[in-house]
Structure formats: structure tokens, C-alpha cells
Design a protein around this motif. Structure first.
Motif, PDB file in Angstrom:
ATOM      1  N   GLU A  90       0.824  -1.205   0.000  1.00  0.00           N
ATOM      2  CA  GLU A  90       0.000   0.000   0.000  1.00  0.00           C
ATOM      3  C   GLU A  90       0.860   1.258   0.000  1.00  0.00           C
ATOM      4  O   GLU A  90       1.759   1.403   0.820  1.00  0.00           O
ATOM      5  CB  GLU A  90      -0.923   0.018   1.227  1.00  0.00           C
ATOM      6  CG  GLU A  90      -1.865   1.220   1.291  1.00  0.00           C
ATOM      7  CD  GLU A  90      -2.787   1.293   0.085  1.00  0.00           C
ATOM      8  OE1 GLU A  90      -2.486   2.095  -0.833  1.00  0.00           O
ATOM      9  OE2 GLU A  90      -3.780   0.548   0.062  1.00  0.00           O
ATOM     10  N   LYS A  91       0.598   2.150  -0.941  1.00  0.00           N
ATOM     11  CA  LYS A  91       1.330   3.416  -1.039  1.00  0.00           C
ATOM     12  C   LYS A  91       0.493   4.609  -0.586  1.00  0.00           C
ATOM     13  O   LYS A  91       1.030   5.671  -0.280  1.00  0.00           O
ATOM     14  CB  LYS A  91       1.779   3.657  -2.486  1.00  0.00           C
ATOM     15  CG  LYS A  91       2.751   2.613  -3.035  1.00  0.00           C
ATOM     16  CD  LYS A  91       3.106   2.936  -4.482  1.00  0.00           C
ATOM     17  CE  LYS A  91       4.069   1.911  -5.054  1.00  0.00           C
ATOM     18  NZ  LYS A  91       4.410   2.228  -6.477  1.00  0.00           N
ATOM     19  N   ARG A  92      -0.822   4.429  -0.552  1.00  0.00           N
ATOM     20  CA  ARG A  92      -1.704   5.542  -0.215  1.00  0.00           C
ATOM     21  C   ARG A  92      -1.668   5.855   1.279  1.00  0.00           C
ATOM     22  O   ARG A  92      -1.259   5.030   2.091  1.00  0.00           O
ATOM     23  CB  ARG A  92      -3.137   5.218  -0.629  1.00  0.00           C
ATOM     24  CG  ARG A  92      -3.364   5.109  -2.114  1.00  0.00           C
ATOM     25  CD  ARG A  92      -4.749   4.557  -2.422  1.00  0.00           C
ATOM     26  NE  ARG A  92      -4.865   3.151  -2.022  1.00  0.00           N
ATOM     27  CZ  ARG A  92      -5.996   2.453  -2.074  1.00  0.00           C
ATOM     28  NH1 ARG A  92      -7.100   3.029  -2.503  1.00  0.00           N
ATOM     29  NH2 ARG A  92      -6.003   1.182  -1.708  1.00  0.00           N
ATOM     30  N   ASN A  98      -4.386   2.204  -5.978  1.00  0.00           N
ATOM     31  CA  ASN A  98      -3.006   2.286  -5.508  1.00  0.00           C
ATOM     32  C   ASN A  98      -2.029   2.487  -6.676  1.00  0.00           C
ATOM     33  O   ASN A  98      -0.901   2.923  -6.484  1.00  0.00           O
ATOM     34  CB  ASN A  98      -2.646   1.006  -4.747  1.00  0.00           C
ATOM     35  CG  ASN A  98      -1.396   1.149  -3.907  1.00  0.00           C
ATOM     36  OD1 ASN A  98      -1.235   2.114  -3.171  1.00  0.00           O
ATOM     37  ND2 ASN A  98      -0.498   0.184  -4.015  1.00  0.00           N
ATOM     38  N   ALA A 107      -1.165   6.307  -6.693  1.00  0.00           N
ATOM     39  CA  ALA A 107      -1.256   6.493  -5.248  1.00  0.00           C
ATOM     40  C   ALA A 107      -1.295   7.950  -4.799  1.00  0.00           C
ATOM     41  O   ALA A 107      -1.989   8.283  -3.826  1.00  0.00           O
ATOM     42  CB  ALA A 107      -0.091   5.771  -4.564  1.00  0.00           C
TER      43      ALA A 107
END
Length: 395
Positions: free
Chosen positions: A14-16, A319, A322
Motif C-alpha cells: 500500500e502506497k496511499r 493504488n 497512489a
């Protein structure tokens, strides 16, 4: 001064995140103190100093952040092991998937935590600015087209070259909700020939307004819920849909399925026989692969080949962009908090009688307080220790 905490997302890949530096000042103007976990913006190349310069404070570690925060705002739900670190009575706001996560909801009640499920925000005009489900789905529609185009062995637009004319790719999109409409618009911008289908005939005009063709299939009586979602079809209607759309699928270079039923397993729209009818090298994107899939054989988190057709089920769609996804989600949660921030008491006013909060607050004061969720648990024999209070909710 209330403390609003923003932890790092722990889901792998996950980058968000739920906060960008641009949002910090808005929270402080409300009268809150912003506390972030170290490294929250690192996947987006945003340093802790950027947040500090905007007015945030950095917690020494994650446990400190959770213990100090009166409100915790996140994208995904916190790990179960961390719930006891929160203050009793604290408010947790994130995606919660309450229909499928009854054990987690029980833990929220046991820890005396209030919670808001972002996917339960009602789809009414008042809530458009808070509707994270729609904002992320819109980006998902864009990303799915880009992934499909990258996997396809031909170009999308028609090209007239000295070596001859290249025909435009044919794209078929099943489901014209938020994600589907964005997928249609994106594919059209890229020059593809686009056809779309939805069980709700009322969206046909929206499809045509984007320059796409609408595939008319007579399914008899269909409709949508009060929230704007497609209603589930009968088994007979599903058979008609699969049969009538099979010819369009066989003639398409790219097929994107976006059919999902809120709180339920998504319908199967494409079987192995239909996949086998497609040209080798064609592409199918299954938006619902993570939840069971619209396509027989799609694999959550992966791209697989079935009968020489690339079936993309990687999921995690928003994502893929993101930074913009974080910008939109951060705006959604801020709009939610600011809508119910009481300036007189300088705190979030959790009014369980409000039409918006009654539709998205899941737990409060040790109880499941969302009537629809509580009724769902009772209908499916899910044991909950606390007796739910009566709250109205959008069906």
C-alpha cells in the motif's frame, strides 16, 4: 485540543495514506492537533519534514500515536492487535468491510471504540465530497484501462500510417457505475471503440454521452438500490446476460468487468467457454477478483493466462495512482470530519440521529449501532455480545 492521529498503512504494497501536508492546516484551523506516524508519506516521496512544516507533529512510534489520538484516520482498518492501544471512546475512521468482518466489529465494541466505515457513506448529494468509495473507484476505472492497454499486443487508437491502417481496439466494459464510466471515458480518450453494458437501463444515456455504444439486453425487471447500486439479478436473468454478451466479448480485444454487489459476493459474468471464444492475446480485467471475481479462473493479486487470454486480477487498483488517490481520500475524510466538527466544544460531534452518520457509524459506546449491519448479523446467525441500539440507515 483534540488530537487526530494518522498511522502508516500496514497492508503490504500500500502506497496511499489518509493525509497529505496540504490537509494539515485545514485540520489545525478546525482546532485539532495533527499527529502523524513517522514515514507516513514515504511511499509518495513526502518527508516527515514536509508534514512538520505544515503544522503536524511526528509521534515517536506507532503505539504512542494510537494512545494519544482521540480520532484515528486511516485507509485500511487497524490490525486487531492494536485496538487495545486506543483510548476508550476514541473514534476510528477507515474502510471496515462490516458485512464480512463481524469479529473485528465485535473487537471494536469490546474496546469501547466508536467507528465509521468509509464505504458506508451514503450516496446522497450532501455526501459527494465525503464519498471515498466513488473517488477511489473513479481512479480504479482509469488504472484498469491503462493496465489492459499495457497488456494488449496492439494499439488502442486507429492509426493511418504509410504501412497501412491500424484498426482501433474494441473495448467492452461490463458495469457502468463510477469505475465503469471512468473506464469508458479513458478508453475513448485513448481512441478505442467502446461498448458498455449495465443491468440498469437508466445509465444507458450516460454511456452514450461518453461516446460509447450501449449493449441493449432485455433482462426484464431490473433496478438499483437507494444507494445507486445495481440490484442482484435472478439466476435466469444472469443466464440471459451471459448468453447475450458472449458475442460482444468474443469480438473484443479488451473486456473490463466492474460488477460488484455491496456486501455480497460479486456475480460471475464470464465463464471458461466465453474466454475460450476470445482471440489469443486479448485481455480481461476483473475488478472484483479480490472479492471472488466476475471471471471464472481470475486470481486475486495476479495476472494469469486462460486460453491464451490475459486475465488481470491484480486489484488494489487506485493504488496504481497512489498520489492522486491519497489526495482524494485525504479530502474525503477531512470533509467528513469538518462536516460534523462542533466549533463550540471543539470536537467531533457524533450525532447518531444525523442521516449521514446513522448510515456509516458502525460501533459506538460498546454496541453495534448500525441497524442494517446489526440486522444482517442476526439474519446470518452472527453472534454479537452487545445489543444494538436502533438507528436508521440508508438501505
Amino acid at each position: 485540543m483534540p488530537i487526530i492521529g494518522f498511522p502508516v498503512e500496514t497492508k503490504p504494497g500500500e502506497k496511499r495514506c489518509a493525509l497529505l501536508p496540504a490537509n494539515v492546516k485545514a485540520y489545525t484551523l478546525l482546532g485539532a492537533s495533527v499527529l502523524i506516524e513517522k514515514g507516513i508519506g514515504e511511499p509518495l516521496h513526502i518527508s516527515d519534514d514536509d508534514y512538520v512544516q505544515a503544522g503536524a507533529q511526528v509521534a515517536d512510534n506507532r503505539d504512542v500515536l494510537l494512545k494519544k489520538s482521540d480520532i484515528v484516520l486511516a485507509l485500511h482498518k487497524l490490525p486487531s492487535s492494536e485496538l487495545r492501544s486506543l483510548k476508550a471512546g476514541a473514534l476510528l475512521v477507515s474502510y471496515l468491510d462490516p458485512f464480512n468482518e463481524s469479529a473485528y466489529i465485535q473487537q471494536l465494541c469490546d474496546a469501547d471504540l466508536s467507528s465509521i466505515s468509509m464505504e458506508m457513506i451514503p450516496r446522497i448529494s450532501r455526501c459527494q465530497k465525503m464519498d471515498a468509495l466513488s473517488s477511489q473507484a473513479s481512479l480504479a476505472g482509469y488504472v484498469m484501462v491503462m493496465q489492459a492497454a499495457n497488456a494488449l499486443e496492439t494499439v488502442l487508437p486507429m492509426m493511418m500510417t504509410p504501412a497501412g491502417t491500424l484498426k482501433p481496439a474494441k473495448v467492452f466494459i461490463i458495469g457502468a457505475g463510477v469505475a465503469g464510466l471512468q473506464a469508458i471515458a479513458t478508453a475513448k480518450r485513448l481512441g478505442a471503440s467502446v461498448t458498455a453494458f449495465d443491468t440498469r437501463s437508466v445509465v444507458a444515456e450516460q454511456v452514450r454521452s461518453l461516446g460509447a455504444k450501449f449493449l441493449d439486453i432485455d433482462l426484464g425487471q431490473t433496478g438499483e438500490t437507494g444507494q445507486g447500486y445495481a440490484q442482484a439479478l435472478s439466476s435466469e436473468q444472469m443466464q440471459i446476460q451471459q448468453r447475450e454478451q458472449a458475442k460482444c466479448i468474443a469480438d473484443s480485444d479488451i473486456v473490463i468487468t466492474t460488477a460488484q454487489l455491496f456486501g455480497r459476493k460479486p456475480p460471475v459474468l464470464i465463464d471458461q467457454k466465453t474466454i475460450a471464444s476470445m482471440r489469443p492475446g486479448s485481455v480481461i480485467v476483473d475488478m472484483a477478483a479480490e472479492n471472488g471475481g466476475n471471471v471464472v479462473g481470475s486470481v486475486s493479486g495476479e495476472t494469469v493466462q486462460i486460453h491464451d487470454v490475459n486475465v488481470i486480477g491484480t486489484g488494489f487498483w487506485a493504488n496504481g495512482v497512489a498520489k492522486h488517490a491519497s489526495q482524494m481520500y485525504a479530502s474525503n475524510v477531512f470533509n467528513l470530519i469538518s462536516e460534523f466538527w462542533d466549533k463550540a466544544s471543539n470536537q467531533f460531534a457524533l450525532d447518531v440521529e444525523d442521516e449521514v452518520l446513522s448510515a456509516c457509524v458502525i460501533s459506538h459506546q460498546g454496541q453495534v449501532v448500525h441497524k442494517m449491519i446489526n440486522d444482517f448479523y442476526q439474519q446470518h446467525g452472527v453472534p454479537m455480545h452487545a445489543k444494538a441500539t436502533q438507528m436508521t440507515a440508508e438501505a
